[in-house]
Design a protein around this motif. Structure first.
Motif, PDB file in Angstrom:
ATOM      1  N   CYS A 184       0.976  -0.909   0.316  1.00  0.00           N
ATOM      2  CA  CYS A 184       0.012   0.343  -0.057  1.00  0.00           C
ATOM      3  C   CYS A 184       0.791   1.222  -0.342  1.00  0.00           C
ATOM      4  O   CYS A 184       1.492   1.381   0.510  1.00  0.00           O
ATOM      5  CB  CYS A 184      -0.745  -0.066   0.892  1.00  0.00           C
ATOM      6  SG  CYS A 184      -1.568   1.266   1.756  1.00  0.00           S
ATOM      7  N   HIS A 185       0.649   2.324  -0.774  1.00  0.00           N
ATOM      8  CA  HIS A 185       1.416   3.279  -0.727  1.00  0.00           C
ATOM      9  C   HIS A 185       0.436   4.107  -1.414  1.00  0.00           C
ATOM     10  O   HIS A 185      -0.984   4.232  -1.976  1.00  0.00           O
ATOM     11  CB  HIS A 185       2.570   3.380  -2.086  1.00  0.00           C
ATOM     12  CG  HIS A 185       2.365   2.910  -3.175  1.00  0.00           C
ATOM     13  ND1 HIS A 185       2.427   1.423  -3.674  1.00  0.00           N
ATOM     14  CD2 HIS A 185       2.540   3.134  -4.019  1.00  0.00           C
ATOM     15  CE1 HIS A 185       1.666   1.476  -4.722  1.00  0.00           C
ATOM     16  NE2 HIS A 185       1.961   3.008  -6.243  1.00  0.00           N
ATOM     17  N   ARG A 186       1.788   5.701  -1.378  1.00  0.00           N
ATOM     18  CA  ARG A 186       1.066   7.025  -2.067  1.00  0.00           C
ATOM     19  C   ARG A 186       1.458   7.190  -3.475  1.00  0.00           C
ATOM     20  O   ARG A 186       3.200   6.503  -2.786  1.00  0.00           O
ATOM     21  CB  ARG A 186       0.869   8.149  -1.381  1.00  0.00           C
ATOM     22  CG  ARG A 186      -0.521   8.241  -0.572  1.00  0.00           C
ATOM     23  CD  ARG A 186      -0.532   9.785   0.476  1.00  0.00           C
ATOM     24  NE  ARG A 186      -1.353  10.103   0.768  1.00  0.00           N
ATOM     25  CZ  ARG A 186      -2.392  11.142   1.384  1.00  0.00           C
ATOM     26  NH1 ARG A 186      -1.136  11.565   1.921  1.00  0.00           N
ATOM     27  NH2 ARG A 186      -3.731  11.126   1.684  1.00  0.00           N
ATOM     28  N   ASP A 187       1.218   8.349  -4.497  1.00  0.00           N
ATOM     29  CA  ASP A 187       2.641   7.923  -5.271  1.00  0.00           C
ATOM     30  C   ASP A 187       3.255   9.555  -5.371  1.00  0.00           C
ATOM     31  O   ASP A 187       3.500  10.383  -4.805  1.00  0.00           O
ATOM     32  CB  ASP A 187       1.847   8.583  -6.537  1.00  0.00           C
ATOM     33  CG  ASP A 187       1.747   6.938  -7.301  1.00  0.00           C
ATOM     34  OD1 ASP A 187       2.612   5.796  -6.564  1.00  0.00           O
ATOM     35  OD2 ASP A 187       0.978   6.608  -7.964  1.00  0.00           O
ATOM     36  N   TYR A 188       4.061   9.245  -6.269  1.00  0.00           N
ATOM     37  CA  TYR A 188       5.188  11.056  -6.844  1.00  0.00           C
ATOM     38  C   TYR A 188       4.171  12.025  -6.560  1.00  0.00           C
ATOM     39  O   TYR A 188       2.803  12.192  -6.855  1.00  0.00           O
ATOM     40  CB  TYR A 188       5.524  10.425  -8.299  1.00  0.00           C
ATOM     41  CG  TYR A 188       6.693  11.716  -8.756  1.00  0.00           C
ATOM     42  CD1 TYR A 188       7.375  11.816  -8.865  1.00  0.00           C
ATOM     43  CD2 TYR A 188       5.935  12.534  -9.705  1.00  0.00           C
ATOM     44  CE1 TYR A 188       8.852  11.913  -9.079  1.00  0.00           C
ATOM     45  CE2 TYR A 188       6.760  13.510 -10.851  1.00  0.00           C
ATOM     46  CZ  TYR A 188       8.085  13.266  -9.797  1.00  0.00           C
ATOM     47  OH  TYR A 188       9.111  14.132 -10.526  1.00  0.00           O
ATOM     48  N   HIS A 189       4.838  12.660  -5.812  1.00  0.00           N
ATOM     49  CA  HIS A 189       6.036  13.369  -5.635  1.00  0.00           C
ATOM     50  C   HIS A 189       6.907  12.494  -4.000  1.00  0.00           C
ATOM     51  O   HIS A 189       7.646  12.531  -3.938  1.00  0.00           O
ATOM     52  CB  HIS A 189       7.151  14.741  -5.852  1.00  0.00           C
ATOM     53  CG  HIS A 189       6.661  16.099  -6.701  1.00  0.00           C
ATOM     54  ND1 HIS A 189       5.236  15.855  -7.052  1.00  0.00           N
ATOM     55  CD2 HIS A 189       7.096  15.755  -8.013  1.00  0.00           C
ATOM     56  CE1 HIS A 189       4.927  16.223  -8.411  1.00  0.00           C
ATOM     57  NE2 HIS A 189       6.386  16.572  -8.350  1.00  0.00           N
ATOM     58  N   ILE A 190       5.473  13.162  -3.084  1.00  0.00           N
ATOM     59  CA  ILE A 190       6.188  12.920  -2.242  1.00  0.00           C
ATOM     60  C   ILE A 190       5.798  11.104  -1.429  1.00  0.00           C
ATOM     61  O   ILE A 190       7.016  10.514  -0.401  1.00  0.00           O
ATOM     62  CB  ILE A 190       5.857  14.061  -0.667  1.00  0.00           C
ATOM     63  CG1 ILE A 190       6.593  14.981  -0.984  1.00  0.00           C
ATOM     64  CG2 ILE A 190       6.141  13.366   0.873  1.00  0.00           C
ATOM     65  CD1 ILE A 190       5.716  16.495   0.172  1.00  0.00           C
ATOM     66  N   GLY A 191       6.113  10.596  -2.233  1.00  0.00           N
ATOM     67  CA  GLY A 191       5.381   9.632  -1.994  1.00  0.00           C
ATOM     68  C   GLY A 191       6.277   8.453  -2.146  1.00  0.00           C
ATOM     69  O   GLY A 191       7.322   7.095  -1.524  1.00  0.00           O
ATOM     70  N   PHE A 192       7.318   8.774  -3.083  1.00  0.00           N
ATOM     71  CA  PHE A 192       8.579   8.328  -3.104  1.00  0.00           C
ATOM     72  C   PHE A 192      10.096   8.640  -2.227  1.00  0.00           C
ATOM     73  O   PHE A 192      10.990   7.663  -2.709  1.00  0.00           O
ATOM     74  CB  PHE A 192       9.357   8.792  -4.752  1.00  0.00           C
ATOM     75  CG  PHE A 192       7.962   8.040  -6.169  1.00  0.00           C
ATOM     76  CD1 PHE A 192       6.670   7.254  -5.641  1.00  0.00           C
ATOM     77  CD2 PHE A 192       8.756   7.897  -7.107  1.00  0.00           C
ATOM     78  CE1 PHE A 192       6.473   6.496  -6.338  1.00  0.00           C
ATOM     79  CE2 PHE A 192       7.986   7.288  -7.990  1.00  0.00           C
ATOM     80  CZ  PHE A 192       6.849   6.980  -7.962  1.00  0.00           C
ATOM     81  N   GLU A 193       9.554   9.557  -1.466  1.00  0.00           N
ATOM     82  CA  GLU A 193      10.454   9.794  -0.311  1.00  0.00           C
ATOM     83  C   GLU A 193      10.783   8.832   0.745  1.00  0.00           C
ATOM     84  O   GLU A 193       9.987   7.510   0.732  1.00  0.00           O
ATOM     85  CB  GLU A 193      10.182  11.046   0.311  1.00  0.00           C
ATOM     86  CG  GLU A 193      10.002  12.261  -0.835  1.00  0.00           C
ATOM     87  CD  GLU A 193      11.693  12.641  -0.969  1.00  0.00           C
ATOM     88  OE1 GLU A 193      12.666  11.700  -0.869  1.00  0.00           O
ATOM     89  OE2 GLU A 193      11.998  13.829  -1.257  1.00  0.00           O
ATOM     90  N   THR A 194      11.981   9.015   1.096  1.00  0.00           N
ATOM     91  CA  THR A 194      11.857   7.732   2.321  1.00  0.00           C
ATOM     92  C   THR A 194      11.002   8.257   3.528  1.00  0.00           C
ATOM     93  O   THR A 194      10.795   9.542   3.524  1.00  0.00           O
ATOM     94  CB  THR A 194      13.280   7.995   2.766  1.00  0.00           C
ATOM     95  OG1 THR A 194      14.242   8.613   3.666  1.00  0.00           O
ATOM     96  CG2 THR A 194      14.076   7.349   1.612  1.00  0.00           C
ATOM     97  N   PRO A 195      10.751   7.855   4.980  1.00  0.00           N
ATOM     98  CA  PRO A 195      10.306   8.712   5.681  1.00  0.00           C
ATOM     99  C   PRO A 195      10.289   9.346   6.793  1.00  0.00           C
ATOM    100  O   PRO A 195      10.403  10.400   6.861  1.00  0.00           O
ATOM    101  CB  PRO A 195       9.931   7.154   7.153  1.00  0.00           C
ATOM    102  CG  PRO A 195      10.105   5.909   5.880  1.00  0.00           C
ATOM    103  CD  PRO A 195      11.276   5.863   4.813  1.00  0.00           C
TER     104      PRO A 195
END
Length: 433
Positions: free
Chosen positions: A221-232
């Motif tokens: 489960c995730h959100r996407d680009y931009h911030i979704g591709f960042e590390t925690p």
């Protein structure tokens, strides 16, 4: 005849209640609560970033309430139906020659992504399936060519590399492989309708093909680009307003290039989850992932259908549990025109000119605040856009190194000017289309 005391008291109570209701209605009409809330915000300085502390974790209870809303057909009258809280539109009923009708449609699509369930399906996005077949044939040639040149493994932002097939930048590769098919495919006027509805004019379309073979495992489960591709850790450094801005700069979608029965694993979706302000902080937390797995919905698609959603929607590709069916989708990612800088800065000649000074400053101060500021000024801190064939997501991460990452590594390891310039040139060449 005098009014009985009990009746008089009841009338007085009703009148008082009516007065209170009227007063509250006036406050609501004047938007007084929002004005008071805004005044409170303007006089209190809150933390600009979300906390990573255990005591300040995002609220799963609030998330549950938010995502248990119901999508009403009355809100989206142009939709054919509402299925599992997702508005479903039928392109065969669209009146694209009626500008006023298209405007109403775009209002609905915009509302869905910004304030509604965050996702919608467009049936018969391509009515001529020959267009899809021609693209699939070209994609097969591209996949075969790339398999012959590599070991076949392609990284995935939110899943391990597997036996599935992926074509990075299928947008450009289709044009180079089969220009006629490319022209036919991207002449579809519905692309403009859906893209401008959310992003306005001057958008930029990119795409990646993903073919999930029998037994293909689901994404996390995730959100996407931009911030979704960042590390925690990196996610927590972005100010709260940027968490909102990130989801407004991109439109996600997919065109089904095969039928997608539920057992083949079409995208898992959690309607209304894009409305959760702390979502980029929350999606990796185990309790949120567990809730997603309990609550997601998934709709079967037919070849030629399309689905579009907010990049902030909690979602994940599903598991292909069939024995003999590969599902194929052209993943669509559209970027706002406002995600670009005004001028172009070339890092390489700058580093070539000042590297000895940078290295001397680092040797004298270490990674001081001044050296860190210099690195941030000279190098690009964001690794996209790039060529994911040659610069795939790093192992254990979701993005390749940025120029700033390389500069910090070079300073720490004492590289000379020739090495850092050569590394940056190689990175730039690998990132090129």
């Amino acid at each position: 005849m005098p009014t009985p005391p009990i009746r008089s008291q009841a009338m007085t109570a009703v009148a008082a209640a009516a007065s209170v209701v009227g007063f509250l209605g006036t406050l609501y009409y004047l938007d007084i609560p929002s004005m008071v809330q805004q005044r409170t915000k303007s006089r209190k300085v809150d933390a600009r970033c979300y906390s990573t502390g255990q005591q300040d974790k995002p609220s799963l209870a609030a998330f549950r309430i938010l995502t248990q809303q119901v999508t009403l057909k009355e809100t989206y009258p142009l939709a054919q139906t509402i299925t599992k809280n997702i508005p479903v539109y039928d392109c065969t009923t669209f009146r694209l020659d009626d500008e006023a009708w298209v405007d109403r449609l775009q209002d609905e699509l915009y509302h869905i992504l910004l304030n509604g369930p965050g996702v919608y399906v467009v049936k018969h996005f391509f009515t001529d399936l020959g267009t899809i077949d021609a693209a699939n044939t070209a994609y097969d040639r591209i996949i075969a060519h790339e398999l012959a040149e590599t070991d076949g493994a392609k990284g995935d932002h939110f899943a391990p590399a597997s036996a599935n097939s992926r074509i990075w930048n299928s947008f450009s590769k289709l044009c180079l492989e089969d220009p006629e098919s490319f022209v036919t495919y991207h002449s579809n006027p519905l692309f403009r309708v859906v893209c401008e509805a959310y992003l306005g004019p001057a958008y930029r379309l990119t795409s990646q093909v993903n073919i999930v073979k029998p037994g293909g495992q689901p994404q996390a489960c995730h959100r996407d680009y931009h911030i979704g591709f960042e590390t925690p850790e990196a996610t927590a450094k972005w100010p709260k307003a940027m968490h909102t801005a990130s989801q407004l700069l991109t439109l996600q979608g997919a065109v089904a290039h095969t039928d997608m029965p539920v057992e083949s694993g079409p995208t898992r979706l959690l309607p209304f989850s894009q409305l959760f302000e702390e979502g980029f902080m929350a999606y990796r937390l185990p309790e949120f992932n567990d809730y997603f797995l309990e609550s997601y919905v998934s709709l079967p698609l037919e070849k030629g259908d399309a689905i579009f959603f907010s990049p902030a929607l909690f979602h994940a590709a599903g598991q292909n549990s069939t024995d003999d069916f590969a599902r194929s989708a052209n993943l669509i990612q559209v970027s706002s025109a406002f995600g670009k800088p005004m001028e172009t800065i070339d890092t390489i000649p700058l580093v070539d000119a000042c590297w000895e000074h940078m290295m001397a400053k680092y040797e004298a101060e270490g990674m001081s605040a001044e050296v860190d500021a210099l690195v941030r000024a000279v190098g690009e801190g964001y690794p996209f856009p790039t060529n994911l064939d040659r610069r795939p997501p790093a192992p254990g991460g979701m993005a390749p190194e940025s120029e700033q990452n390389v500069l910090r590594r070079a300073l720490g390891e004492g590289w000379d000017r020739e090495r850092i310039v050569g590394e940056l040139k190689a990175m730039s060449q690998a990132a090129a289309a």
